[in-house]
Scaffold this motif. Structure first.
Motif, mmCIF file in Angstrom:
data_model
loop_
_atom_site.group_PDB
_atom_site.id
_atom_site.type_symbol
_atom_site.label_atom_id
_atom_site.label_comp_id
_atom_site.label_asym_id
_atom_site.label_seq_id
_atom_site.Cartn_x
_atom_site.Cartn_y
_atom_site.Cartn_z
ATOM 1 N N THR A 330 0.824 -1.204 0.000
ATOM 2 C CA THR A 330 0.000 0.000 0.000
ATOM 3 C C THR A 330 0.859 1.256 0.000
ATOM 4 O OG1 THR A 330 -0.186 -0.350 2.398
ATOM 5 C CG2 THR A 330 -2.068 -0.979 1.031
ATOM 6 N N THR A 331 1.991 1.211 0.716
ATOM 7 C CA THR A 331 2.897 2.357 0.730
ATOM 8 C C THR A 331 3.470 2.607 -0.654
ATOM 9 O OG1 THR A 331 3.494 1.937 3.032
ATOM 10 C CG2 THR A 331 4.993 3.316 1.759
ATOM 11 N N PRO A 357 -5.583 11.483 1.757
ATOM 12 C CA PRO A 357 -5.156 12.720 2.430
ATOM 13 C C PRO A 357 -3.652 12.961 2.298
ATOM 14 C CG PRO A 357 -6.583 11.416 3.847
ATOM 15 C CD PRO A 357 -6.246 10.553 2.681
ATOM 16 N N GLU A 358 -3.284 14.246 2.305
ATOM 17 C CA GLU A 358 -1.870 14.614 2.190
ATOM 18 C C GLU A 358 -1.057 14.105 3.371
ATOM 19 O OE1 GLU A 358 -4.382 16.547 1.571
ATOM 20 O OE2 GLU A 358 -4.129 16.991 -0.569
ATOM 21 N N THR A 359 -1.678 14.012 4.539
ATOM 22 C CA THR A 359 -0.946 13.510 5.712
ATOM 23 C C THR A 359 -0.489 12.071 5.502
ATOM 24 O OG1 THR A 359 -3.070 12.904 6.705
ATOM 25 C CG2 THR A 359 -2.129 15.029 7.322
ATOM 26 N N ILE A 360 -1.358 11.239 4.901
ATOM 27 C CA ILE A 360 -0.991 9.852 4.633
ATOM 28 C C ILE A 360 0.114 9.794 3.592
ATOM 29 C CG2 ILE A 360 -1.856 7.593 3.918
ATOM 30 C CD1 ILE A 360 -3.018 8.618 6.526
ATOM 31 N N GLN A 361 0.080 10.693 2.624
ATOM 32 C CA GLN A 361 1.133 10.727 1.605
ATOM 33 C C GLN A 361 2.482 11.042 2.240
ATOM 34 O OE1 GLN A 361 -0.013 13.349 -1.675
ATOM 35 N NE2 GLN A 361 -2.171 12.942 -1.246
ATOM 36 N N ALA A 368 9.212 5.323 3.785
ATOM 37 C CA ALA A 368 10.017 4.830 2.671
ATOM 38 C C ALA A 368 11.426 5.406 2.722
ATOM 39 C CB ALA A 368 9.348 5.183 1.344
ATOM 40 N N ALA A 369 11.530 6.697 2.969
ATOM 41 C CA ALA A 369 12.843 7.337 2.999
ATOM 42 C C ALA A 369 13.721 6.776 4.115
ATOM 43 C CB ALA A 369 12.687 8.848 3.161
ATOM 44 N N LEU A 370 13.141 6.570 5.294
ATOM 45 C CA LEU A 370 13.928 6.079 6.425
ATOM 46 C C LEU A 370 14.354 4.621 6.227
ATOM 47 C CD1 LEU A 370 12.081 7.729 9.439
ATOM 48 C CD2 LEU A 370 14.231 8.413 8.373
ATOM 49 N N LEU A 371 13.457 3.780 5.701
ATOM 50 C CA LEU A 371 13.836 2.378 5.481
ATOM 51 C C LEU A 371 14.908 2.264 4.392
ATOM 52 C CD1 LEU A 371 10.776 -0.033 5.684
ATOM 53 C CD2 LEU A 371 12.751 0.116 7.178
ATOM 54 N N LEU A 372 14.764 3.019 3.325
ATOM 55 C CA LEU A 372 15.769 2.988 2.263
ATOM 56 C C LEU A 372 17.104 3.526 2.768
ATOM 57 C CD1 LEU A 372 13.619 4.159 -0.785
ATOM 58 C CD2 LEU A 372 14.464 1.851 -0.320
ATOM 59 N N THR A 373 17.045 4.521 3.635
ATOM 60 C CA THR A 373 18.278 5.036 4.235
ATOM 61 C C THR A 373 18.951 3.973 5.098
ATOM 62 O OG1 THR A 373 17.406 7.298 4.245
ATOM 63 C CG2 THR A 373 19.243 6.822 5.733
#
Length: 459
Positions: A330-331, A357-361, A368-373
């Motif tokens: 879903t992400t 909603p923009e908050t969910i985005q 995603a950014a933290l896991l990829l980091t």
């Protein structure tokens, strides 16, 4: 106001720490750490090793971490190194870890739903329909019922197959069946056979039940809940369920077709097997990269194309609120919708005629950014402390962070330092997204003012 100013700074900090420790995400993390420590202590006992000797602390901790986080990476050969007691400990850790993930996800959702206000709580219920189950007791009952029912059915099928077709005595067949049934549903990937499932290459009655259990476990409790309450039609399901099921079907199809095609002529994997066996093993291999670590061939012998596709599938992972790891389908689907909306010039991100909603985005982008980091940093550190090539180091770190458990055969060859790099990645990959998601939702506030707007150049 004056009373607030009189509170010492040290007292404020202590209260802030107390509030942090009471955060549901911290409780989940503490529970997983406690289970890992207990598991490590049990695996260090001489009775846990097949020859009665002592296991190295790092190997016991690595195994316990992998089992509790239902990853499946191994520090030693599970079938040879550990005794029956050790296998029982590992199985118990897998079951505790799997149920812990499912119940933690549901409990955090309920806690968040009760603290985010009536309007957003109703919106969450409409999208996921989890809290419509009538409270915590019924929700936990559903999770336990699905878990044990699936595990029991798969274990029974495997037991009969091992007993009748592979000349195993009934007690041994029962032990193997139960172990692989639980390991399969929880997407753990641990196996009691050397070479994982290579012995059962082409056997549909062994591979298919495990693959089906893996898929069910990877869908997540929100999907189970909705399918239980609303078995149909498709139009009545929430956006979450629709996206999860469609994305899962598409990803499974792509992975099965692509990996089978890539390895069709590879003599070290599928190339030397019969056509029927290649089709069965290829389909089984296509299920594994997104969530579990079983294999019917040496994954270290796959081609670069299969390795690259496996990395992508591991990063995507399974459904939210399930035992599968990764960013979650879903992400990834939401991020793809954001890109598509931007390319179309649409101011709203829409899925199935519903505005996201923009908050969910922003939350999806943050996770995603933290896991990829974490994967990037882990790969860099593993390259620095070992002699692994980039492809192998990246594969192992992605597998650990996404709790997939697939390995090129290098996890058992790593020294203590290398294994110490993978252990926090497994824990982060399992607990991190769950904890981070709840923190982001609970910390969300409405700004009462806005700053002047100014654009950055992004192209």
């Amino acid at each position: 106001m004056a009373r607030s100013a009189s509170i010492p700074m040290g007292s404020r900090r202590a209260k802030a720490r107390q509030r942090a420790y009471r955060h549901p995400g911290f409780v989940v993390l503490a529970g997983f750490l406690g289970a890992i420590m207990v598991g490590t202590a049990l695996l260090l006992l001489p009775v846990a090793r097949s020859d009665g000797g002592r296991t190295a602390v790092v190997d016991a901790m690595f195994t316990a971490t992998s089992a509790v986080t239902v990853t499946g990476l191994t520090a030693v050969d599970t079938s040879v190194h550990w005794s029956t007691f050790g296998h029982i400990v590992i199985l118990g850790l897998i079951q505790i870890g799997g149920l812990g993930i499912l119940t933690s996800s549901s409990l955090l959702f309920l806690v968040v739903a009760r603290r985010i206000g009536l309007r957003r709580r109703l919106a969450a219920q409409m999208e996921v329909r989890t809290t419509e189950l009538g409270g915590l007791r019924r929700l936990v009952f559903l999770i336990v019922a699905v878990t044990f029912t699936t595990e029991a059915l798969v274990s029974a099928i495997l037991t009969l197959r091992f007993w009748l077709a592979y000349d195993q005595s009934f007690p041994i067949a029962l032990g193997n069946g139960v172990f692989h049934g639980i390991s399969g549903f929880n997407n753990a990937g641990f196996s009691l056979f050397t070479g994982s499932m290579e012995l059962f290459s082409g056997d549909v009655l062994v591979l298919a039940p495990i693959a089906i259990a893996i898929i069910i476990g990877g869908l997540g409790f929100p999907v189970w809940a909705e399918l239980y309450r609303r078995p149909g039609p498709f139009a009545r399901w929430s956006v979450h369920t629709k996206v999860t099921l469609i994305a899962t079907g598409v990803l499974l199809t792509v992975a099965i077709v692509a990996i089978t095609a890539f390895e069709w002529t590879n003599p070290d994997t599928l190339g030397e097997r019969g056509v029927g066996t290649r089709l069965v093993d290829g389909a089984f291999a296509g299920v594994m990269p997104r969530t579990a670590g079983f294999s019917t061939f040496d994954y270290g012998a796959v081609g670069q194309d299969t390795m690259f596709l496996s990395n992508i599938m591991m990063v995507i992972g399974g459904g939210s609120g399930g035992v599968a790891g990764g960013l979650k389908v879903t992400t990834v689907a939401l991020l793809a919708l954001v890109v598509w909306a931007e390319l179309r010039g649409d101011s709203q991100v829409v899925s199935f005629r519903r505005h996201i909603p923009e908050t969910i985005q922003r939350q999806a982008l943050t996770v995603a950014a933290l896991l990829l980091t974490a994967m990037t940093i882990g790969t860099f550190v593993l390259l620095a402390v070992t002699d692994l090539p980039l492809s192998a180091a990246l594969f192992e770190c992605v597998s650990a962070t996404t709790t997939t458990g697939l390995s090129l055969g290098t996890s058992e060859e790593l020294d203590a330092v290398g294994k110490s790099v993978l252990m926090p990645l497994m824990l982060l990959g399992r607990v991190g997204p769950l904890t981070l998601g709840s923190i982001l939702i609970l910390r969300e506030t409405q700004r009462r003012y806005s700053h002047p707007e100014e654009r950055l150049m992004v192209v």
